[in-house]
Design a protein around this motif. Sequence first.
Motif, PDB file in Angstrom:
ATOM      1  N   GLU A   1      -6.513   7.262   2.298  1.00 23.59           N
ATOM      2  CA  GLU A   1      -7.809   6.629   2.570  1.00 23.59           C
ATOM      3  C   GLU A   1      -8.684   7.529   3.435  1.00 23.59           C
ATOM      4  O   GLU A   1      -9.904   7.610   3.239  1.00 23.59           O
TER       5      GLU A   1
ATOM      6  N   ALA B   1      -9.639   4.634   8.363  1.00 21.38           N
ATOM      7  CA  ALA B   1      -8.523   4.400   7.437  1.00 21.38           C
ATOM      8  C   ALA B   1      -7.430   3.586   8.116  1.00 21.38           C
ATOM      9  O   ALA B   1      -6.840   2.677   7.500  1.00 21.38           O
TER      10      ALA B   1
ATOM     11  N   GLU C   1      -8.407  -0.089   8.222  1.00 18.31           N
ATOM     12  CA  GLU C   1      -8.346  -0.735   6.909  1.00 18.31           C
ATOM     13  C   GLU C   1      -6.904  -0.987   6.484  1.00 18.31           C
ATOM     14  O   GLU C   1      -6.571  -2.073   6.000  1.00 18.31           O
ATOM     15  N   VAL C   2      -6.036  -0.011   6.661  1.00 14.44           N
ATOM     16  CA  VAL C   2      -4.642  -0.156   6.240  1.00 14.44           C
ATOM     17  C   VAL C   2      -3.938  -1.226   7.068  1.00 14.44           C
ATOM     18  O   VAL C   2      -3.208  -2.062   6.527  1.00 14.44           O
TER      19      VAL C   2
ATOM     20  N   ARG D   1     -10.249  10.169   1.253  1.00 12.49           N
ATOM     21  CA  ARG D   1     -11.351   9.607   0.465  1.00 12.49           C
ATOM     22  C   ARG D   1     -12.624   9.522   1.304  1.00 12.49           C
ATOM     23  O   ARG D   1     -13.718   9.863   0.832  1.00 12.49           O
ATOM     24  N   ARG D   2     -12.469   9.108   2.553  1.00 10.73           N
ATOM     25  CA  ARG D   2     -13.641   8.972   3.420  1.00 10.73           C
ATOM     26  C   ARG D   2     -14.214  10.340   3.804  1.00 10.73           C
ATOM     27  O   ARG D   2     -15.428  10.487   3.948  1.00 10.73           O
TER      28      ARG D   2
ATOM     29  N   LEU E   1       0.839  -1.209   0.000  1.00  6.21           N
ATOM     30  CA  LEU E   1       0.000   0.000   0.000  1.00  6.21           C
ATOM     31  C   LEU E   1       0.871   1.255   0.000  1.00  6.21           C
ATOM     32  O   LEU E   1       0.561   2.238  -0.673  1.00  6.21           O
TER      33      LEU E   1
ATOM     34  N   PRO F   1      -0.633   5.738   2.929  1.00  9.38           N
ATOM     35  CA  PRO F   1      -1.897   5.069   2.599  1.00  9.38           C
ATOM     36  C   PRO F   1      -3.022   5.408   3.572  1.00  9.38           C
ATOM     37  O   PRO F   1      -4.185   5.514   3.163  1.00  9.38           O
TER      38      PRO F   1
END
Length: 455
Positions: free
Chosen positions: A324, A342, A345-346, A327-328, A273, A320
């Motif tokens: 993310e 984020a 998730e990462v 984006r959220r 990532l 990463p």
Amino acid sequence: MPILNLVKKLLKPEEAPKPAAAHPGPRIYPRSQHSISRRQISPNALKVLYRLHKAGFRACLVGGCVRDLLLGREPKDFDVATDAHPEQIRKLFRNCRLIGRRFRLAHVRFGREIIEVATFRAAAPEGAGDWVREEETGRVLRDNVYGTIEEDAWRRDFTVNALYYDIADFSVVDYVGGMEDLKAGVLRLIGEPEVRYREDPVRMLRAVRFMTKLGFVLDESCRLLLPRLAHLLEDIPPARLYEEVLKLFLSGCAVQTFEALRRYGLFGHLFPLTERALARQPDGFPLTLVAKALENTDRRVAEDAPVTPYFLYAALLWEPVRLEALRRQAEGATSAVAVQEAASEVLSAQVRHVAIPKRVALPMREVWTLQPRFERRQGGRPLRLLSHPRFRAAYDFLLLRSEAGEIEPELAEWWTRFQQAGESERRKMIQGPARGRRRRRRSRRRAKPRETSES
């Protein structure tokens, strides 16, 4: 049952039959031809060497400590190799503990110092079956065959790590041409490079680490295979790669190591990532937070200051997480919630490649999730953030982000001043006109009814 299988069943691993060695004999460098002095060796390592020697066993320093002593460096630790078996070593040292499954090792403890003692090992004979298992890729899963010093030398990874300092006569014993490579500054695998990489793909990481740490040139036959075989790292257990990553980036040459890992296509198999995120260059400018974090790491290592693994991993995975989170936020999440989601998730994706223990993952998350709180500089929020147990690490991370051009320098400068300010100054900073003053609400009082003449 066939005779060969019966013999295997009855013999212990260390007694397994071995093919005759077909290698040339060793080159012996007497004390007058090398620079190692006993004054440079740990007194506890000398105790172990002498006790083994007096008990009739061969005892040698081996590996990185011999290499470093010959290069004029101070070794971090001292490893001993011997023909004594683990149980025999334990009988000689009351302060000894046996460890390891794949290969039994003896740890002889002297206070905080541990001298690791290993029995000479051999390459596996053909038909060893129960002693060595390999996957289809050629990776060795278990290797527990004892041997002679010569066999031990030929199964080691790099020539410069296969030199022995023999306490019997203070000579350096070289079976593989390690002394010549050491003088030439060449890092070379022992044996066929592709076979050795496939046996243990972590050797590719070790090649990069030693190359950058020693300032050596990696032999061309070893170097050209790295991009082609880099995918083999995905077969290594993630838990093992966690320790290897720390060795890579805490050797004092983290910046050069990082650049070499990316150049040879290895970094993307450790941190996919991050590699994907770093490939982006917003407005044509490279992302530099990781590089600056590694520069700071090298500086701290040089100053013998502590380096916390969670801070290093937080920097390696921040890009990463940041992308993310953005984006959220674009989908409507608040900055705090976006970073938390984020991070989850990462991390869940990363641990499939390099495992991250909870003791590291939890403070990492805190460093990340505290970042949005630095934006809030009114009221009691700055004081509450200042008292957070992870404030200092999060603040240092904020400085990194500022140096990398990710945030305005004014924010980092404000928090630097806020920490240094006195109580009255802090009050002005969080309530001053620059930040906007909150208007007090006036409490409404119900008006008393007027008295009338009828009352």
